[in-house]
Design an enzyme around this catalytic site. Sequence first.
Site, PDB file in Angstrom:
ATOM      1  N   ASP A   6      -7.798 -26.560   1.191  1.00 28.72           N
ATOM      2  CA  ASP A   6      -6.382 -26.678   0.818  1.00 28.72           C
ATOM      3  C   ASP A   6      -6.089 -28.162   0.653  1.00 28.72           C
ATOM      4  O   ASP A   6      -6.883 -29.007   1.068  1.00 28.72           O
ATOM      5  CB  ASP A   6      -5.504 -26.078   1.942  1.00 28.72           C
ATOM      6  N   SER A   7      -4.920 -28.468   0.075  1.00 32.59           N
ATOM      7  CA  SER A   7      -4.504 -29.864  -0.027  1.00 32.59           C
ATOM      8  C   SER A   7      -4.286 -30.461   1.362  1.00 32.59           C
ATOM      9  O   SER A   7      -4.221 -31.674   1.504  1.00 32.59           O
ATOM     10  CB  SER A   7      -3.200 -29.956  -0.815  1.00 32.59           C
ATOM     11  N   CYS A  69      -5.007 -22.221  -1.167  1.00 37.21           N
ATOM     12  CA  CYS A  69      -3.933 -23.057  -1.704  1.00 37.21           C
ATOM     13  C   CYS A  69      -3.478 -22.411  -3.017  1.00 37.21           C
ATOM     14  O   CYS A  69      -4.296 -22.240  -3.926  1.00 37.21           O
ATOM     15  CB  CYS A  69      -4.488 -24.454  -1.945  1.00 37.21           C
ATOM     16  N   GLU A 147       2.628 -31.054   7.196  1.00 30.93           N
ATOM     17  CA  GLU A 147       1.557 -32.055   7.330  1.00 30.93           C
ATOM     18  C   GLU A 147       1.846 -33.021   8.482  1.00 30.93           C
ATOM     19  O   GLU A 147       0.933 -33.537   9.107  1.00 30.93           O
ATOM     20  CB  GLU A 147       1.395 -32.852   6.027  1.00 30.93           C
ATOM     21  N   CYS A 179       3.180 -20.560  -0.948  1.00 27.41           N
ATOM     22  CA  CYS A 179       2.415 -21.778  -0.650  1.00 27.41           C
ATOM     23  C   CYS A 179       1.898 -21.598   0.761  1.00 27.41           C
ATOM     24  O   CYS A 179       2.633 -21.141   1.644  1.00 27.41           O
ATOM     25  CB  CYS A 179       3.329 -23.002  -0.735  1.00 27.41           C
ATOM     26  N   HIS A 181       1.282 -23.514   3.117  1.00 22.48           N
ATOM     27  CA  HIS A 181       1.899 -24.279   4.199  1.00 22.48           C
ATOM     28  C   HIS A 181       3.093 -23.526   4.817  1.00 22.48           C
ATOM     29  O   HIS A 181       3.426 -23.726   5.982  1.00 22.48           O
ATOM     30  CB  HIS A 181       2.423 -25.624   3.685  1.00 22.48           C
TER      31      HIS A 181
HETATM   32  N1  DGL Z   1      -0.752 -25.388   0.362  1.00 25.47           N
HETATM   33  C1  DGL Z   1      -0.607 -25.528  -1.003  1.00 25.47           C
HETATM   34  C2  DGL Z   1      -0.191 -24.315  -1.772  1.00 25.47           C
HETATM   35  O1  DGL Z   1      -0.496 -23.275  -1.375  1.00 25.47           O
HETATM   36  C3  DGL Z   1      -0.399 -26.847  -1.636  1.00 25.47           C
HETATM   37  C4  DGL Z   1       0.864 -27.523  -1.384  1.00 25.47           C
HETATM   38  C5  DGL Z   1       0.837 -28.915  -1.948  1.00 25.47           C
HETATM   39  O2  DGL Z   1      -0.127 -29.620  -1.717  1.00 25.47           O
HETATM   40  O3  DGL Z   1       1.810 -29.262  -2.619  1.00 25.47           O
HETATM   41  O4  DGL Z   1       0.424 -24.367  -2.773  1.00 25.47           O
END
Ligand code: DGL
Length: 259
Positions: A6-7, A69, A147, A179, A181
Amino acid sequence: MIGVFDSGVGGLSVFRELYALMPEQDYVYLSDAAHCPYGNKPVEYIIERAEAITRFLIGKGAEVVVIACNTATAAAVKYLREKYPIPFVGMEPAIKPAALTSKTGVVGVLATANTFKGSLYHNTLEKFASDVEVIEKVGAGLVEFVEGGLTEGPEVEKVLHRYVDPMLESGADAIVLGCTHYPFLESAIRKIAGDGINIINPAPAIALQTKRLLESIEGRKHSSSQYLFYSTGDTSVMHSIVSKIVPSVPDQAFLTVKV
Ligand code: DGL
């Protein structure tokens, strides 16, 4: 070995479900913290990151890669599937269960700008949401909270109100977490939305899909519950989230790498 990336730490909401379902498997996780967020970066950049990370994970022994992600899936899953011979599991925006269970015919979707722009999202809308009204909100600022290890409190709620209130005002009875997160913000979202709202996290379904995929691969090596957590940046928030998922991961399992 299952590769997961993931990011940032968002993909740990997917790892949590993978681990709950298959704790005996070996996992290598990569958080691309040094390049987070992906949500508003050019698609070419995200493809480049996804490819570098895929190579890294394969180098660590990954036989399957879970793109935990939504943004990276939207940008890169097609490219990666064409270029690499291993199977990829991508995040699907959970529009289908939302549309199927909605009684008001209105559903909210919270995701990044890039996820909303992708053809994956548009195809899913066309296929499953033609009979419902969809209220889309870009969750600007939310990834940064997670984060930073902040998942509740007045600061988080103030930003969430901006996205959740218009959904509720339009009569939405389901909110899709688009997302990875955002599941970490679920109790803050619940506090704002109340008990009557169906908050949909696709991670359990993705874990199940990964399990089925693994069962279909013949001749896999025996796994031994080994977990490795890499980050291209700081590992402290990752460490504290993982400790709540897996009780006994040694400190040496957390490493910073350049990818
Ligand atoms: N966790 C990510 C997603 O599912 C990426 C969020 C990001 O880096 O902007 O979209």
